[in-house]
Design a protein around this motif. Structure first.
Motif, mmCIF file in Angstrom:
data_model
loop_
_atom_site.group_PDB
_atom_site.id
_atom_site.type_symbol
_atom_site.label_atom_id
_atom_site.label_comp_id
_atom_site.label_asym_id
_atom_site.label_seq_id
_atom_site.Cartn_x
_atom_site.Cartn_y
_atom_site.Cartn_z
ATOM 1 N N HIS A 1 -27.950 -11.924 -22.220
ATOM 2 C CA HIS A 1 -27.111 -13.079 -21.609
ATOM 3 C C HIS A 1 -26.960 -13.915 -22.443
ATOM 4 C CE1 HIS A 1 -30.920 -14.618 -20.708
ATOM 5 N NE2 HIS A 1 -30.413 -15.964 -20.404
ATOM 6 N N ALA A 2 -26.103 -14.691 -22.119
ATOM 7 C CA ALA A 2 -25.918 -16.129 -23.139
ATOM 8 C C ALA A 2 -25.684 -17.037 -21.940
ATOM 9 C CB ALA A 2 -24.892 -16.171 -24.084
ATOM 10 N N PHE B 1 -30.921 -19.287 -23.309
ATOM 11 C CA PHE B 1 -31.330 -17.919 -23.778
ATOM 12 C C PHE B 1 -31.782 -17.919 -25.356
ATOM 13 C CE2 PHE B 1 -26.999 -19.227 -24.967
ATOM 14 C CZ PHE B 1 -26.778 -18.953 -26.083
ATOM 15 N N ILE B 2 -32.062 -16.865 -25.968
ATOM 16 C CA ILE B 2 -32.596 -16.846 -27.148
ATOM 17 C C ILE B 2 -31.398 -16.096 -28.145
ATOM 18 C CG2 ILE B 2 -34.488 -16.198 -28.634
ATOM 19 C CD1 ILE B 2 -36.316 -16.158 -26.210
ATOM 20 N N GLY B 3 -31.124 -16.917 -29.261
ATOM 21 C CA GLY B 3 -30.077 -16.344 -30.080
ATOM 22 C C GLY B 3 -30.135 -16.771 -31.201
ATOM 23 N N PHE B 4 -29.082 -16.485 -32.177
ATOM 24 C CA PHE B 4 -28.617 -17.212 -33.376
ATOM 25 C C PHE B 4 -29.843 -16.619 -34.479
ATOM 26 C CE2 PHE B 4 -30.054 -20.969 -36.331
ATOM 27 C CZ PHE B 4 -29.159 -20.746 -37.268
ATOM 28 N N LEU B 5 -31.238 -16.891 -34.295
ATOM 29 C CA LEU B 5 -32.218 -16.358 -34.958
ATOM 30 C C LEU B 5 -33.532 -15.776 -34.059
ATOM 31 C CD1 LEU B 5 -32.917 -19.268 -37.575
ATOM 32 C CD2 LEU B 5 -31.895 -17.048 -38.143
ATOM 33 N N PRO B 6 -34.209 -14.670 -34.447
ATOM 34 C CA PRO B 6 -35.285 -14.353 -33.794
ATOM 35 C C PRO B 6 -36.070 -15.493 -33.345
ATOM 36 C CG PRO B 6 -34.996 -12.767 -35.503
ATOM 37 C CD PRO B 6 -34.020 -14.082 -35.855
ATOM 38 N N GLY B 7 -36.198 -15.731 -32.019
ATOM 39 C CA GLY B 7 -36.944 -16.636 -31.453
ATOM 40 C C GLY B 7 -36.323 -18.175 -31.534
ATOM 41 N N TYR C 1 -32.145 -21.611 -27.246
ATOM 42 C CA TYR C 1 -30.821 -22.585 -26.893
ATOM 43 C C TYR C 1 -31.287 -23.272 -25.641
ATOM 44 C CZ TYR C 1 -27.618 -20.188 -29.859
ATOM 45 O OH TYR C 1 -26.783 -19.837 -30.976
ATOM 46 N N CYS D 1 -42.097 -13.840 -28.257
ATOM 47 C CA CYS D 1 -41.711 -15.206 -27.837
ATOM 48 C C CYS D 1 -42.460 -15.694 -26.551
ATOM 49 C CB CYS D 1 -40.141 -15.403 -27.599
ATOM 50 S SG CYS D 1 -38.868 -14.951 -28.756
ATOM 51 N N GLU E 1 -33.258 -9.868 -26.477
ATOM 52 C CA GLU E 1 -33.547 -11.005 -25.403
ATOM 53 C C GLU E 1 -34.370 -11.972 -26.359
ATOM 54 O OE1 GLU E 1 -36.263 -10.618 -22.435
ATOM 55 O OE2 GLU E 1 -36.835 -8.462 -22.885
ATOM 56 N N PHE E 2 -34.984 -11.524 -27.569
ATOM 57 C CA PHE E 2 -35.554 -12.498 -28.233
ATOM 58 C C PHE E 2 -34.748 -12.913 -29.582
ATOM 59 C CE2 PHE E 2 -38.750 -9.102 -26.855
ATOM 60 C CZ PHE E 2 -39.405 -10.074 -25.867
ATOM 61 N N GLY E 3 -33.563 -12.700 -29.691
ATOM 62 C CA GLY E 3 -32.732 -12.947 -30.626
ATOM 63 C C GLY E 3 -32.820 -11.932 -31.711
ATOM 64 N N LEU F 1 -21.919 -13.664 -26.141
ATOM 65 C CA LEU F 1 -22.591 -12.315 -26.920
ATOM 66 C C LEU F 1 -21.815 -11.579 -28.032
ATOM 67 C CD1 LEU F 1 -23.828 -11.509 -23.431
ATOM 68 C CD2 LEU F 1 -25.407 -11.962 -25.395
ATOM 69 N N GLN G 1 -25.940 -11.718 -36.049
ATOM 70 C CA GLN G 1 -26.774 -12.553 -35.113
ATOM 71 C C GLN G 1 -26.303 -11.797 -33.581
ATOM 72 O OE1 GLN G 1 -25.514 -16.207 -35.803
ATOM 73 N NE2 GLN G 1 -26.602 -16.478 -37.821
ATOM 74 N N THR G 2 -26.943 -12.217 -32.636
ATOM 75 C CA THR G 2 -26.907 -11.526 -31.368
ATOM 76 C C THR G 2 -25.824 -12.311 -30.366
ATOM 77 O OG1 THR G 2 -28.760 -12.790 -30.376
ATOM 78 C CG2 THR G 2 -29.489 -10.689 -31.094
ATOM 79 N N THR G 3 -25.661 -13.833 -30.811
ATOM 80 C CA THR G 3 -24.906 -14.679 -30.151
ATOM 81 C C THR G 3 -23.768 -15.212 -31.023
ATOM 82 O OG1 THR G 3 -26.352 -16.396 -30.119
ATOM 83 C CG2 THR G 3 -26.331 -14.974 -28.256
#
Lengths: 243, 281
Positions: free
Chosen positions: A51-52, A133-139, A142, A204, B23-25, B226, B248-250
Motif C-alpha cells: 500500500h501507499a 508506508f515504507i518506500g523510495f529506499l529500503p527502510g 513516508y 524495519c 512493505e519494507f521498501g 505504487l 523503487q516500490t513507489t
C-alpha cells in the motif's frame, strides 16, 4: 468509515485499488484495515499486497484472465467483516543530533524562514508523525504531520551523496535517509538509529500506522548511542499507543 | 568455485527476484530477461527461476575450479571456453581449470550463465538477487568467487527439444496495457505514445530505461503511489521512464502504461540508441 473505491487492472497479475486522492489518517486506517483483511483471506493466491497513501496493489501469483471476477471478490472482502487482528501500534522516539556538523541545511532553512535554528528544532521535535508506508529506499518511512511552517521546497539540484541517517525536509514531508543515497531534501540533522537491516527478521522496526517522534540529542550523546547501535544493543524508546 | 578473473561491464547474480518484502521498501530485483534466464536453466534441467549470472554488454572472464555443466543463453557475446568458441543454448561440459571468456557483443544486451544445480550464492530475504544494501555484493568484480556444487555425472534431464524464440532481439514492438493514469492523457498524447518510434536514451540500467524524445505534457505529479517493474511513468518535463526490475516500490509520476511481462524481457535486451514502439493491447 467506508469510502468509494476504484479498482483497476495493472499489468497481467495485479489490481490497483484507489481511495479518494488525498492524504489523511482516515484513509490510512481504511487502507490498513482492508490490507489486513486481504492478507488474511487471499494468502494462498497473492504474492504481495502493498500500500501507499491512498492505494493498495494486490499482486496475484497467476495471470488474471477475468478481472471482473477478481474485482468483485475484492469488493466483497472490503465490505465483509473479516475478523482481523489489529496489530499493536507503537510510538517510537528517535534521537537526532541537529548539530551543524550534520544539519547541513539547518542554518539556511532557518534564515529562509526567519526563525532561529532552535525554533526549527523545536517545531521538528514537538510534532508526532504518522508512518504512512515504507518506500523510495529500503527502510524509508513516508511520514505525515510536518508543521506547515517547516514546509521547504526540495533543493534545486540534489546532492549526489547524503549520509545514512540524515534527517531531512522535502516540501511538506520529513524523513530519514536509511542508507547513503543521492537526494534533494534539506538536511537538518542525523540519527544514529538504523532504519533498515535486511538480516533481521523484522528489517524495519516501524510499520505503517505507527508514530514517530524526534528527540534532540547532543553530539556526545549521538556518539554514545551510535556505539550501542553498532553493537546491536540499543533499544529504541517506544510505547504502545491506541490505534 | 567460480573465480572471477575479470568482472566485465556489469555482472551480477540474479534469480527471479525478492517477493513479500516490498512493505519494507525493498525492490523485487531479479533477472531482467526472464525468458533467456529460464531458458538457460531449463536446458540444464534446473528450476527455471534458479540463480544465474546476468552478464551485461561486455562479459567477464571466469575460471571454474570444479567439474560441471553450464548453459549460456540470451545475448550473444561470443562466448569461448579456453579460447574455443562455444554455442549458446546448449549444455556445455566444464572441467576444473576451464576458463570462460566473452568477446564482442553481437546480438542483444544481457546474457545469462546457468550452472547445473544453480549457484550456492548468499540468500537474503529469500533471494540471491544482488542489490545494494541488501546483499553484501552488488556486482561481481575481479577476485570474487562464487560457489557451485561439483557434478560428476554427465547425465542431465535436459529439454533438448526447446528452441530459443527467433525475433527475441529484433522486434521493436513493446506490448503494453493502459496504466492507471492512461485516461488522463490527452488524445494527442495517446496518439503520439502509441504511434511514435522512441529511442532508448543513455540513461538505461536495471532500475529504469528513459526514452530520448520528450512529449508535450502538462500532467501533474500524483500522490505517491505504487509502481511495478514495467510501469511507464510520464515526468512533468515530458520524459517517458520505463521502470525495470530494480525499480523503487513507489513513485509520484503518472503511470501511463504498463509493459507486459514479456515486453520487459524484450526491452531488457535493448540499449542506447535502439528504437522501440509501444503496442497497446
Amino acid at each position: 468509515m467506508t469510502f468509494k473505491l476504484t479498482y483497476k487492472p495493472f499489468g497481467e497479475c495485479s489490481i490497483l485499488i484507489e481511495w479518494p486522492h488525498e492524504i489523511n489518517e482516515n484513509i490510512l486506517e481504511d487502507v490498513l484495515n482492508f490490507k489486513e483483511k486481504l492478507q488474511a483471506v487471499l494468502i494462498e493466491q497473492v504474492i504481495e499486497v502493498k500500500h501507499a497513501y491512498n492505494s493498495i496493489l494486490v499482486t496475484y501469483n497467476n495471470y488474471i484472465f477475468n478481472f471482473n471476477e477478481y474485482i468483485s471478490e475484492l469488493k466483497n472482502i472490503y465490505n465483509s467483516s473479516v475478523a482481523n487482528q489489529k496489530l499493536e501500534r507503537f510510538l517510537w522516539t528517535i534521537p537526532v543530533c541537529y548539530d551543524a556538523v550534520f544539519g547541513l541545511d539547518l542554518e539556511s532553512l532557518s534564515q529562509e524562514k526567519n526563525i532561529p535554528t532552535a525554533d526549527v528544532i523545536k517545531l521538528h521535535t514537538e510534532a508526532i508523525y504518522t508512518v504512512y508506508f515504507i518506500g523510495f529506499l529500503p527502510g524509508f518511512l513516508y511520514l505525515g504531520g510536518l508543521n506547515e511552517i517547516l514546509n521547504t521546497p526540495r533543493k534545486a539540484s540534489p546532492r549526489l551523496k547524503i549520509e545514512q541517517g540524515a534527517v531531512a525536509i522535502g516540501g511538506n514531508q520529513t524523513g530519514v535517509y536509511p542508507t547513503e543515497s543521492p537526494g534533494g531534501w534539506n538536511i537538518i540533522g542525523n540519527t544514529p538509529i538504523s532504519f533498515f537491516n535486511p538480516n533481521l527478521e523484522k528489517p524495519c522496526f516501524a510499520k505503517a500506522g505507527d508514530k514517530i517522534k524526534f528527540k534532540s540529542v547532543s553530539i556526545d550523546n549521538y556518539n554514545d548511542i551510535k556505539l550501542l547501535v553498532e553493537a546491536d544493543v540499543y533499544q529504541i524508546e517506544s510505547e504502545v499507543i491506541d490505534a | 568455485m567460480l573465480k572471477v578473473i575479470k568482472g566485465g561491464f556489469y555482472t551480477s547474480v540474479q534469480d527471479f527476484g525478492r517477493f513479500g518484502c516490498q512493505e519494507f521498501g525493498v525492490p523485487n530485483s531479479g533477472v531482467m530477461d526472464r525468458l533467456s534466464a529460464a531458458f538457460a536453466n531449463s536446458i540444464l534441467g534446473n528450476d527455471k527461476a534458479s540463480g544465474v549470472l546476468e552478464i551485461t554488454m561486455a562479459g567477464p572472464t571466469l575460471e571454474f575450479t570444479k567439474r560441471t555443466l553450464i548453459c549460456i543463453s540470451g545475448a550473444n557475446l561470443n562466448p569461448k571456453i579456453n579460447d574455443h568458441p562455444v554455442k549458446l543454448n546448449k549444455a556445455l561440459h566444464i572441467e576444473a581449470g576451464d576458463v570462460l571468456s566473452f568477446s564482442t557483443l553481437q546480438e542483444g544486451f544481457r546474457c545469462y550463465l546457468a550452472v547445473l544445480g544453480g549457484f550456492n550464492a548468499e540468500i537474503v530475504m529469500n533471494s540471491q538477487s544482488m542489490y545494494s544494501n541488501i546483499t553484501s555484493r552488488v556486482i561481481l568484480s575481479k577476485n570474487d568467487t562464487l560457489d557451485y556444487t561439483e557434478v560428476l555425472t554427465d547425465k542431465i534431464h535436459s529439454h533438448a527439444s526447446i528452441k530459443f524464440p527467433k525475433n527475441h532481439f529484433n522486434s521493436k514492438y513493446i506490448e503494453v496495457f493502459k496504466g492507471p493514469e492512461f485516461d488522463l492523457l490527452s488524445d494527442d498524447q495517446k496518439k503520439i505514445i502509441s504511434s511514435f518510434e522512441f529511442s532508448i536514451s543513455k540513461n538505461n540500467n536495471r532500475m529504469a530505461y528513459q526514452l530520448e524524445e520528450p512529449i508535450k505534457n502538462n500532467l501533474k505529479p500524483i500522490i505517491t503511489s505504487l509502481v511495478l517493474p514495467g510501469t511507464v511513468q510520464l515526468t512533468p518535463a515530458g520524459n517517458l521512464i520505463i521502470l525495470m526490475r530494480d525499480c523503487q516500490t513507489t513513485g509520484g509520476y503518472p503511470r501511463v502504461l504498463q509493459l507486459t511481462e514479456h515486453a520487459i524481457n524484450i526491452l531488457s535486451q535493448k540499449y542506447v540508441g535502439k528504437k522501440v514502439q509501444f503496442k497497446l493491447i
